[in-house]
Design an enzyme around this catalytic site. Structure first.
Site, PDB file in Angstrom:
ATOM      1  N   HIS A 161     -14.671  23.073   9.046  1.00 15.21           N
ATOM      2  CA  HIS A 161     -15.648  23.708   9.937  1.00 15.21           C
ATOM      3  C   HIS A 161     -15.130  25.002  10.565  1.00 15.21           C
ATOM      4  CE1 HIS A 161     -13.568  21.299  13.192  1.00 15.21           C
ATOM      5  NE2 HIS A 161     -13.776  22.419  13.855  1.00 15.21           N
ATOM      6  N   ASP A 191     -13.380  16.827   6.483  1.00 11.92           N
ATOM      7  CA  ASP A 191     -13.448  18.102   7.205  1.00 11.92           C
ATOM      8  C   ASP A 191     -12.177  18.921   7.017  1.00 11.92           C
ATOM      9  OD1 ASP A 191     -14.518  20.108   8.832  1.00 11.92           O
ATOM     10  OD2 ASP A 191     -13.730  19.211  10.674  1.00 11.92           O
ATOM     11  N   SER A 270      -8.753  22.846  16.423  1.00 12.91           N
ATOM     12  CA  SER A 270      -9.168  22.299  15.132  1.00 12.91           C
ATOM     13  C   SER A 270      -8.316  22.840  13.992  1.00 12.91           C
ATOM     14  CB  SER A 270     -10.640  22.646  14.868  1.00 12.91           C
ATOM     15  OG  SER A 270     -11.477  22.015  15.804  1.00 12.91           O
TER      16      SER A 270
END
Length: 318
Positions: A161, A191, A270
């Site tokens: 993402h 992800d 992230s």
């Protein structure tokens, strides 16, 4: 050209963690096990020369504690000189050695275990920025996150993402050098995205990967990354659960078999590494749980186990 092997570390706990943990039906629905801190050695305990020598060996692995190690070594060398004093001089006892070592340790400002772990992983931590073009054709920032170098040929793991839909991906390495990057692989179910840097620093360091097989709730961990683009930043906490399930705030995807941790993480973390106190990567930070509409940390973060992450690059498991 043959790919260089990733760096792996063997698990050190003799008894593996219980398997088969059942993922929670909804994020945070399952109570986390009680947090149990790891026992720490008591400063000044009578451990003998072999114990102090082992401490010196471990200290030498971190540049920041080298001066403290040298001071300690100096105290021990001085003690050894005393033992060869004039005939009739009092023989040096173990109590004298322990007192000299303890005095050295208590007068030195040694870095914490979390600081040593962060220092070890930091050369492999990368800032990841994605860009798109606006209606005027100008390049604007689309997202910012973190990556971790797993092969010194410029292969980097991050979250999908962070770079999804990006037209351009740029990296900033630990030494400040910059490079463009290409997305060479994805593992959408976890992800994860694999990046290949276009320009590789001469002294690029790859992280050491460590199996999650013996992790248990309460193990200390550190998250290093760029929360809100600030960093590299370090936060420390513990593993608070294993085998967790998490659904993204948009509700588009659910990921299971995750590591739950309470080291502070925010947007920008992230894709960054979750590491043990040895500075070895056990997971890739992928999301945070917040029951409100705010994208801030409330104490529950999730990371993809490194076994799954390494699989995204086609590396063999542990």
């Amino acid at each position: 050209m043959r790919k260089p092997p990733a760096l792996y570390s063997r698990s050190v706990r003799a008894v593996p963690a219980p398997g088969g943990a059942r993922p929670a039906e909804t994020p945070g629905a399952t109570d986390s096990p009680a947090l149990v801190g790891e026992a720490q050695p008591v400063p000044g305990a009578r451990r003998g020369w072999r114990g102090w020598r082992a401490d010196l060996a471990r200290a030498a692995a971190s540049p920041r504690v080298m001066w403290a190690a040298l001071a300690l070594l100096g105290a021990l060398l001085l003690a050894s000189v005393w033992t060869r004093g004039p005939v009739g001089a009092r023989a040096l006892t173990q109590k004298d050695i322990d007192a000299a070592v303890l005095r050295t340790l208590t007068t030195q400002n040694l870095p914490s275990a979390a600081a040593r772990a962060a220092e070890k992983i930091r050369p492999a931590v990368v800032r990841v920025m994605s860009f798109v073009k606006n209606t005027k054709g100008e390049e604007v920032e689309h997202g910012v996150g973190t990556g971790v170098v797993i092969l010194d040929k410029g292969v980097i793991l991050t979250n999908l993402h962070v770079v999804q839909a990006a037209q351009t991906v740029k990296l900033v390495f630990a030494d400040g050098s910059e490079s463009g990057a290409t997305v060479t692989g994805v593992q959408a179910e976890n992800d994860l995205a694999v990046l290949q840097a276009h320009t590789i620093p001469d002294d690029l360091h790859a992280a050491t990967l460590r199996s999650t097989g013996d992790l248990v709730s309460g193990d200390h961990v550190v998250a290093v990354g760029f929360p809100f683009g600030i960093g590299p930043s370090t936060s420390a906490g513990v593993i608070s659960g294993l085998g967790r399930a998490f659904k993204s705030p948009e509700g588009e995807q659910e990921i299971d078999n995750l590591i739950q941790f309470d080291a502070a993480a925010n947007p920008g973390n992230s894709g960054g590494p979750l590491v043990t106190m040895d500075g070895e990567v056990v997971g890739i930070v992928t999301g945070i749980l917040n029951p409100t509409s705010h994208r801030t940390f409330v104490g529950i973060g999730f990371a993809v186990p490194i076994e799954s992450a390494a699989g995204a690059v086609g590396l063999p498991p542990f």
